[in-house]
Design an enzyme around this catalytic site. Structure first.
Site, PDB file in Angstrom:
ATOM      1  N   ARG A 234      -8.025  -7.844  -9.597  1.00  0.00           N
ATOM      2  CA  ARG A 234      -8.797  -9.037  -9.978  1.00  0.00           C
ATOM      3  C   ARG A 234     -10.217  -8.606 -10.329  1.00  0.00           C
ATOM      4  O   ARG A 234     -10.603  -7.466 -10.101  1.00  0.00           O
ATOM      5  CB  ARG A 234      -8.853 -10.012  -8.798  1.00  0.00           C
ATOM      6  CG  ARG A 234      -9.423  -9.347  -7.548  1.00  0.00           C
ATOM      7  CD  ARG A 234      -9.703 -10.288  -6.413  1.00  0.00           C
ATOM      8  NE  ARG A 234      -9.783  -9.571  -5.147  1.00  0.00           N
ATOM      9  CZ  ARG A 234     -10.824  -8.884  -4.712  1.00  0.00           C
ATOM     10  NH1 ARG A 234     -11.912  -8.814  -5.447  1.00  0.00           N
ATOM     11  NH2 ARG A 234     -10.796  -8.249  -3.569  1.00  0.00           N
TER      12      ARG A 234
ATOM     13  N   HIS B 267     -15.980  -4.857   7.414  1.00  0.00           N
ATOM     14  CA  HIS B 267     -15.189  -4.918   6.182  1.00  0.00           C
ATOM     15  C   HIS B 267     -15.657  -5.988   5.208  1.00  0.00           C
ATOM     16  O   HIS B 267     -14.941  -6.372   4.296  1.00  0.00           O
ATOM     17  CB  HIS B 267     -13.695  -5.063   6.489  1.00  0.00           C
ATOM     18  CG  HIS B 267     -13.209  -3.965   7.399  1.00  0.00           C
ATOM     19  ND1 HIS B 267     -13.341  -2.638   7.079  1.00  0.00           N
ATOM     20  CD2 HIS B 267     -12.647  -3.996   8.621  1.00  0.00           C
ATOM     21  CE1 HIS B 267     -12.864  -1.908   8.068  1.00  0.00           C
ATOM     22  NE2 HIS B 267     -12.438  -2.699   9.019  1.00  0.00           N
TER      23      HIS B 267
ATOM     24  N   LYS C  92       0.831  -1.211   0.000  1.00  0.00           N
ATOM     25  CA  LYS C  92       0.000   0.000   0.000  1.00  0.00           C
ATOM     26  C   LYS C  92       0.865   1.261   0.000  1.00  0.00           C
ATOM     27  O   LYS C  92       0.445   2.295  -0.531  1.00  0.00           O
ATOM     28  CB  LYS C  92      -0.938   0.015   1.209  1.00  0.00           C
ATOM     29  CG  LYS C  92      -1.767  -1.247   1.375  1.00  0.00           C
ATOM     30  CD  LYS C  92      -2.644  -1.563   0.173  1.00  0.00           C
ATOM     31  CE  LYS C  92      -2.996  -3.050   0.146  1.00  0.00           C
ATOM     32  NZ  LYS C  92      -3.609  -3.512  -1.087  1.00  0.00           N
TER      33      LYS C  92
ATOM     34  N   GLU D 276      -2.268   7.728   7.826  1.00  0.00           N
ATOM     35  CA  GLU D 276      -3.138   8.562   6.979  1.00  0.00           C
ATOM     36  C   GLU D 276      -4.055   9.383   7.869  1.00  0.00           C
ATOM     37  O   GLU D 276      -4.437   8.933   8.950  1.00  0.00           O
ATOM     38  CB  GLU D 276      -4.046   7.674   6.110  1.00  0.00           C
ATOM     39  CG  GLU D 276      -3.413   7.096   4.884  1.00  0.00           C
ATOM     40  CD  GLU D 276      -4.406   6.259   4.077  1.00  0.00           C
ATOM     41  OE1 GLU D 276      -5.596   6.199   4.424  1.00  0.00           O
ATOM     42  OE2 GLU D 276      -3.965   5.651   3.098  1.00  0.00           O
TER      43      GLU D 276
HETATM   44  C1  MV4 Z   1      -9.821   4.608   5.944  1.00  0.00           C
HETATM   45  C2  MV4 Z   1     -10.961   5.133   6.576  1.00  0.00           C
HETATM   46  C3  MV4 Z   1     -10.917   6.467   6.968  1.00  0.00           C
HETATM   47  N1  MV4 Z   1      -9.820   7.213   6.731  1.00  0.00           N
HETATM   48  N2  MV4 Z   1      -8.749   5.391   5.738  1.00  0.00           N
HETATM   49  C4  MV4 Z   1     -11.285   0.040   5.770  1.00  0.00           C
HETATM   50  C5  MV4 Z   1     -10.805  -1.062   4.895  1.00  0.00           C
HETATM   51  C6  MV4 Z   1      -9.596  -0.556   4.202  1.00  0.00           C
HETATM   52  N3  MV4 Z   1      -9.602  -0.948   2.824  1.00  0.00           N
HETATM   53  C7  MV4 Z   1      -9.630   0.910   4.360  1.00  0.00           C
HETATM   54  N4  MV4 Z   1     -10.639   1.228   5.311  1.00  0.00           N
HETATM   55  C8  MV4 Z   1     -10.811   2.506   5.738  1.00  0.00           C
HETATM   56  N5  MV4 Z   1      -9.764   3.343   5.537  1.00  0.00           N
HETATM   57  C9  MV4 Z   1      -8.761   6.658   6.126  1.00  0.00           C
HETATM   58  N6  MV4 Z   1      -7.682   7.407   5.925  1.00  0.00           N
HETATM   59  C10 MV4 Z   1     -12.061   4.300   6.780  1.00  0.00           C
HETATM   60  C11 MV4 Z   1     -11.987   2.982   6.367  1.00  0.00           C
HETATM   61  C12 MV4 Z   1     -13.166   2.175   6.619  1.00  0.00           C
HETATM   62  C13 MV4 Z   1     -13.934   1.681   5.574  1.00  0.00           C
HETATM   63  C14 MV4 Z   1     -13.578   1.872   4.244  1.00  0.00           C
HETATM   64  C15 MV4 Z   1     -14.333   1.370   3.233  1.00  0.00           C
HETATM   65  C16 MV4 Z   1     -15.490   0.652   3.533  1.00  0.00           C
HETATM   66  C17 MV4 Z   1     -15.860   0.437   4.828  1.00  0.00           C
HETATM   67  C18 MV4 Z   1     -15.088   0.929   5.868  1.00  0.00           C
HETATM   68  C19 MV4 Z   1     -15.475   0.719   7.191  1.00  0.00           C
HETATM   69  C20 MV4 Z   1     -14.709   1.213   8.197  1.00  0.00           C
HETATM   70  C21 MV4 Z   1     -13.543   1.924   7.919  1.00  0.00           C
END
Ligand code: MV4
Length: 494
Positions: A283, A221, A102, A186
């Site tokens: 994918r 998630h 990442k 972040e």
């Molecule tokens: C975040 C975020 C808020 N701010 N990054 C969760 C899974 C991973 N792929 C990234 N995720 C998140 N990253 C920053 N800088 C909130 C989430 C997140 C989230 C993102 C997408 C879909 C559902 C989620 C549920 C909780 C937190």
């Protein structure tokens, strides 16, 4: 099943592989050929590169489609396929590796001019560095595993004093989950929306975007419901995000199908929403059908044609979006037991069909859902001229659907589809937790009336059984007494 269908339409023979517990799986019954590759444990079968390539070579396969689980984003597998002279239907290993880290992905996006969430694009070297960066970009912040994705190895810190414990916890989890403790930081986006862009690119440098998918309705998630287009994205935003996604694909010299995930800000005051690159999935994704329905394309056929070296058969200006598609992921899980997997035999199955309904299913009546894998049974997708049309078709389809023998999450979709916030498109990644919390009683407003009626009926039945002496009241105490009454009471209240 999805890949077998695409192959059959293209006149290509398909070969299934299966583990011991999947001997009777639908894909094994429907493929042209099928071979066993080991016991249930995925390391001994679906993750065993050697055994899969051995089958491919012995049956004379030209190519392998890796699906969307197991080895589908495994660069070692893509390399092993190439070395064995078998075409991997997906991107090259180098593109997978770039997106697998990442921090590396963030560096590449910055170079390509794609917006990323403010933060670090290299692993943190000390707690002091974390404090300095966090002070500069402002709290709250997120600590994330460089090798992670999908929420693993992720920690939230609301203030300077929460930072060090969060950093240590993220490192710990990252090391245990991925064998790599690189962690970066972040700025935390509050109540973000999760929106992803589908891209397709050929091996000749052509790339297109196929609109977005709204994936904010998730729990822990795990996506539950996805739709296309997003009710929150207009044509201008779609174009900006799509063009950024194509820049991502070009920067990675990416080919085949891919998805770029973005977080989108809330827009309280300023109307312009911000979007930030989050990660790229190298994918095909589970939720690809919603994009297929609104574009009229067959993504799996296109994946196969791209892998065969063809050029994309259309340009960006030929892509048009039409209507609305909503996908519901039907899982074998128990809503009354915290959505725990609920495997078992499907004793009866009535499936929906009719206008605007697509059911991508991997199950059949009489089959036993094994405990060994992800309990996704089927995806029920509704399509209509607009969102209300798609919703009404899905509601009708859920009334037609009947599954017996196992627990499923279908009642959850009936609640979501009826919910005012969902219908008005008020969605963010906190939506589902809010819905589940607000409706701990199952969303029924009449629950106390039902309880009162049930109590009255039970009292009446009790007095009748005493008079009739029919054996339901044996006098040996509660344990023996009326198991059927308790079952009826539980059913009436759940
Ligand atoms: C975040 C975020 C808020 N701010 N990054 C969760 C899974 C991973 N792929 C990234 N995720 C998140 N990253 C920053 N800088 C909130 C989430 C997140 C989230 C993102 C997408 C879909 C559902 C989620 C549920 C909780 C937190």
């Amino acid at each position: 099943m999805r890949v077998i269908r695409a192959c059959r339409e293209l006149g290509i023979a398909s070969v299934a592989v299966y583990s011991e517990v999947d001997r009777a799986s639908l894909h094994v019954l429907k493929a042209d050929e099928a071979y066993p590759i080991g016991v249930a444990a995925a390391n001994e079968s679906y993750l065993n590169i050697e055994r899969i390539l051995d089958v491919a070579q012995r049956c004379g396969a030209d190519a392998i489609h890796p699906g969307y689980g197991f080895l589908s984003e495994n660069a070692k597998f893509a390399t092993a396929c190439a070395d064995a002279g078998i075409k991997f239907i997906g991107p090259r290993a180098v593109s997978m590796e770039m997106m697998g880290s990442k921090t590396r992905a963030r560096q590449e996006m910055e170079k390509a001019g794609v917006p990323v969430v403010p933060g670090t694009s290299r692993g943190l070297v000390s707690a002091q560095q974390a404090r300095d960066v966090a002070a500069k970009i402002g709290y709250p912040v997120m600590l994330k595993a460089a090798a992670g994705g999908g929420g693993k190895g992720m920690r939230w810190a609301g203030s300077a004093k929460e930072l060090q414990p969060a950093l240590e916890a993220a490192r710990d989890e990252a090391l245990r989950a991925f064998g790599d403790d690189e962690v970066y930081l972040e700025k935390a986006i509050l109540n973000p929306r999760h929106i992803e862009i589908q891209v397709l690119a050929d091996e000749h440098g052509n790339a297109v975007y196929l609109g977005e998918r709204e994936c904010s309705i998730q729990r822990r998630h795990q996506k539950v419901l996805e739709e296309a287009p997003s009710p929150l994205i207009g044509p201008a935003m779609r174009r900006r995000m799509g063009e950024a996604a194509v820049r991502v694909a070009k920067a990675a010299e990416y080919w085949n199908a891919g998805t770029i995930e973005f977080l989108v800000d809330r827009d309280e005051k300023n109307q312009a929403k911000n979007f930030y690159f989050l990660e790229m999935n190298t994918r095909l994704q589970v939720e690809h059908p919603v994009t297929e329905l609104i574009t009229g394309l067959d993504l799996v056929q296109l994946q196969i044609q791209i892998a065969a070296g063809r050029k994309l058969p259309f340009r960006q200006e030929d892509v048009s979006l039409r209507g609305q598609a909503i996908e519901c992921r039907i899982y074998a899980e128990d809503p009354d037991n915290n959505y725990f997997p609920s495997p078992g035999k499907i004793t009866m199955l009535l499936t929906p069909a009719g206008p605007g309904i697509r059911l991508d299913s991997g199950v059949y009546e009489g089959w036993t859902v094994p405990i060994d894998y992800d309990p996704l049974l089927a995806k029920l997708v509704g399509y209509g001229q607009d969102r209300a049309h798609a919703v009404s078709r899905l509601e009708r389809a859920f009334e037609e659907l009947f599954v017996a023998g196992i627990k499923t999450n279908v009642a959850l979709f009936q609640r979501i589809l009826a919910d005012e916030d969902f219908r008005s498109g008020k969605l963010d990644t906190g939506y589902l937790e809010r819905l589940l919390r607000s409706a701990a009683d199952g969303g029924r407003k009449d629950v106390s009336n039902i309880a009162a009626i049930a109590a009255a009926v039970l009292a009446l039945l009790d007095s009748i059984s005493k008079v009739a002496g029919n054996g339901t009241s044996t006098g040996d105490g509660d344990a023996h007494r009326s198991g059927w009454k308790n079952a009826a009471r539980t059913e009436g209240l759940s």
